[in-house]
Structures are given as C-alpha cells and as structure tokens.
Design a protein around this motif. Structure first.
Motif, mmCIF file in Angstrom:
data_model
loop_
_atom_site.group_PDB
_atom_site.id
_atom_site.type_symbol
_atom_site.label_atom_id
_atom_site.label_comp_id
_atom_site.label_asym_id
_atom_site.label_seq_id
_atom_site.Cartn_x
_atom_site.Cartn_y
_atom_site.Cartn_z
ATOM 1 N N ASP A 1 -28.119 65.336 -117.175
ATOM 2 C CA ASP A 1 -27.643 66.681 -116.881
ATOM 3 C C ASP A 1 -28.114 67.633 -117.971
ATOM 4 O OD1 ASP A 1 -26.212 68.983 -116.250
ATOM 5 O OD2 ASP A 1 -24.392 67.878 -115.751
ATOM 6 N N ARG A 2 -28.971 68.575 -117.632
ATOM 7 C CA ARG A 2 -29.519 69.498 -118.628
ATOM 8 C C ARG A 2 -28.614 70.692 -118.863
ATOM 9 N NH1 ARG A 2 -35.943 69.419 -117.221
ATOM 10 N NH2 ARG A 2 -36.128 67.178 -117.382
ATOM 11 N N VAL A 3 -27.640 70.885 -117.990
ATOM 12 C CA VAL A 3 -26.748 72.033 -118.122
ATOM 13 C C VAL A 3 -25.582 71.714 -119.051
ATOM 14 C CG1 VAL A 3 -25.241 73.616 -116.863
ATOM 15 C CG2 VAL A 3 -27.369 72.822 -115.828
ATOM 16 N N ARG A 4 -25.038 70.528 -118.954
ATOM 17 C CA ARG A 4 -23.877 70.125 -119.747
ATOM 18 C C ARG A 4 -24.243 68.915 -120.603
ATOM 19 N NH1 ARG A 4 -22.102 69.688 -114.417
ATOM 20 N NH2 ARG A 4 -21.446 71.668 -113.643
ATOM 21 N N PRO A 5 -23.520 68.728 -121.694
ATOM 22 C CA PRO A 5 -23.780 67.533 -122.507
ATOM 23 C C PRO A 5 -23.513 66.259 -121.710
ATOM 24 C CG PRO A 5 -22.300 69.057 -123.637
ATOM 25 C CD PRO A 5 -22.497 69.578 -122.243
ATOM 26 N N ALA A 6 -24.220 65.217 -122.052
ATOM 27 C CA ALA A 6 -24.031 63.926 -121.386
ATOM 28 C C ALA A 6 -22.610 63.424 -121.632
ATOM 29 C CB ALA A 6 -25.039 62.917 -121.918
ATOM 30 N N VAL A 7 -22.068 62.741 -120.661
ATOM 31 C CA VAL A 7 -20.747 62.141 -120.763
ATOM 32 C C VAL A 7 -20.941 60.653 -121.005
ATOM 33 C CG1 VAL A 7 -18.620 61.633 -119.507
ATOM 34 C CG2 VAL A 7 -19.732 63.844 -119.230
ATOM 35 N N THR A 8 -20.272 60.155 -122.027
ATOM 36 C CA THR A 8 -20.371 58.728 -122.309
ATOM 37 C C THR A 8 -19.512 57.967 -121.313
ATOM 38 O OG1 THR A 8 -18.474 58.665 -123.802
ATOM 39 C CG2 THR A 8 -20.639 59.215 -124.778
ATOM 40 N N PRO A 9 -19.805 56.699 -121.087
ATOM 41 C CA PRO A 9 -18.941 55.899 -120.206
ATOM 42 C C PRO A 9 -17.487 55.877 -120.682
ATOM 43 C CG PRO A 9 -21.014 54.770 -120.557
ATOM 44 C CD PRO A 9 -21.000 55.957 -121.496
ATOM 45 N N GLU A 10 -17.279 55.904 -121.984
ATOM 46 C CA GLU A 10 -15.913 55.905 -122.528
ATOM 47 C C GLU A 10 -15.182 57.205 -122.190
ATOM 48 O OE1 GLU A 10 -18.435 53.056 -124.509
ATOM 49 O OE2 GLU A 10 -18.681 55.224 -124.413
ATOM 50 N N GLN A 11 -15.880 58.341 -122.328
ATOM 51 C CA GLN A 11 -15.272 59.617 -121.969
ATOM 52 C C GLN A 11 -14.971 59.676 -120.477
ATOM 53 O OE1 GLN A 11 -18.522 61.962 -123.522
ATOM 54 N NE2 GLN A 11 -17.156 62.975 -124.968
ATOM 55 N N HIS A 12 -15.882 59.179 -119.676
ATOM 56 C CA HIS A 12 -15.677 59.164 -118.232
ATOM 57 C C HIS A 12 -14.448 58.325 -117.872
ATOM 58 C CE1 HIS A 12 -16.898 59.522 -114.028
ATOM 59 N NE2 HIS A 12 -16.591 58.250 -113.912
ATOM 60 N N ALA A 13 -14.312 57.162 -118.487
ATOM 61 C CA ALA A 13 -13.176 56.280 -118.207
ATOM 62 C C ALA A 13 -11.863 56.928 -118.633
ATOM 63 C CB ALA A 13 -13.367 54.940 -118.909
ATOM 64 N N LEU A 14 -11.841 57.564 -119.804
ATOM 65 C CA LEU A 14 -10.628 58.234 -120.264
ATOM 66 C C LEU A 14 -10.287 59.396 -119.344
ATOM 67 C CD1 LEU A 14 -8.335 58.666 -122.256
ATOM 68 C CD2 LEU A 14 -9.929 59.981 -123.684
ATOM 69 N N GLY A 15 -11.273 60.198 -118.986
ATOM 70 C CA GLY A 15 -11.036 61.317 -118.076
ATOM 71 C C GLY A 15 -10.506 60.847 -116.728
ATOM 72 N N ALA A 16 -11.076 59.769 -116.212
ATOM 73 C CA ALA A 16 -10.612 59.218 -114.932
ATOM 74 C C ALA A 16 -9.171 58.742 -115.031
ATOM 75 C CB ALA A 16 -11.527 58.079 -114.494
#
Length: 92
Positions: free
Chosen positions: A23-38
């Motif tokens: 994603d060039r618009v937003r910073p990359a999301v790490t798998p850990e951040q994705h899991a916490l957000g979910a």
C-alpha cells in the motif's frame, strides 16, 4: 497501541493482508498490528459495524444512526472516528 491498531484495521477491513504490504498510500500493517486490530474490532465494533465491516452487525438495527460501512468508506475519517468518536452516536 490498541487505538492505532484498530484504526489501521478499520481502514483496511475487507482488504487481503498480503496486499497491505504494498500500500503506497498508508504505511504497511504488520501481521501483529492486524491481529490486534482484529481482536479489538471483534470485541468493541463488530456488534454494530458487522464482522465484515459492512455496517450490518447484530445490533445495527437498535441504534438511531446507521453504523458506517467500512467497505465503502476508509481512510482518515475512519481513523479519526476511532480516535475521537462520532458526536450523536454510540461512539461518542
């Protein structure tokens, strides 16, 4: 940390995790951040916004202001709503 992860997750609901790395618009999301957000989303948001972020959660019909469909709306507005709430809604 939870709000940042939730905001990142809300901005990307419905987008496959492997495409987030490019994603060039937003910073990359790490798998850990994705899991916490979910996890935070499932505990606090899914009842109104739905498991898929489409605004069709089981409690959506019980509130006066329809919940946002994140599949149609993403970006800074989602992050701002998570961080600051939305006046006149249950997200105050």
């Amino acid at each position: 940390e939870e709000l940042a992860a939730l905001a990142a997750y809300g901005q990307r609901v419905g987008i496959p995790l492997d495409t987030m790395k490019h994603d060039r618009v937003r910073p990359a999301v790490t798998p850990e951040q994705h899991a916490l957000g979910a996890q935070v989303y499932a505990a606090n948001c899914a009842q109104c916004h739905g498991d898929r972020g489409d605004g069709q959660g089981w409690a959506a019909h019980q509130i006066d202001v329809p919940p946002t469909n994140f599949r149609l709306q993403r970006g800074a507005r989602v992050a701002d709503a998570v961080r600051n709430g939305v006046e006149g809604t249950m997200m105050a």
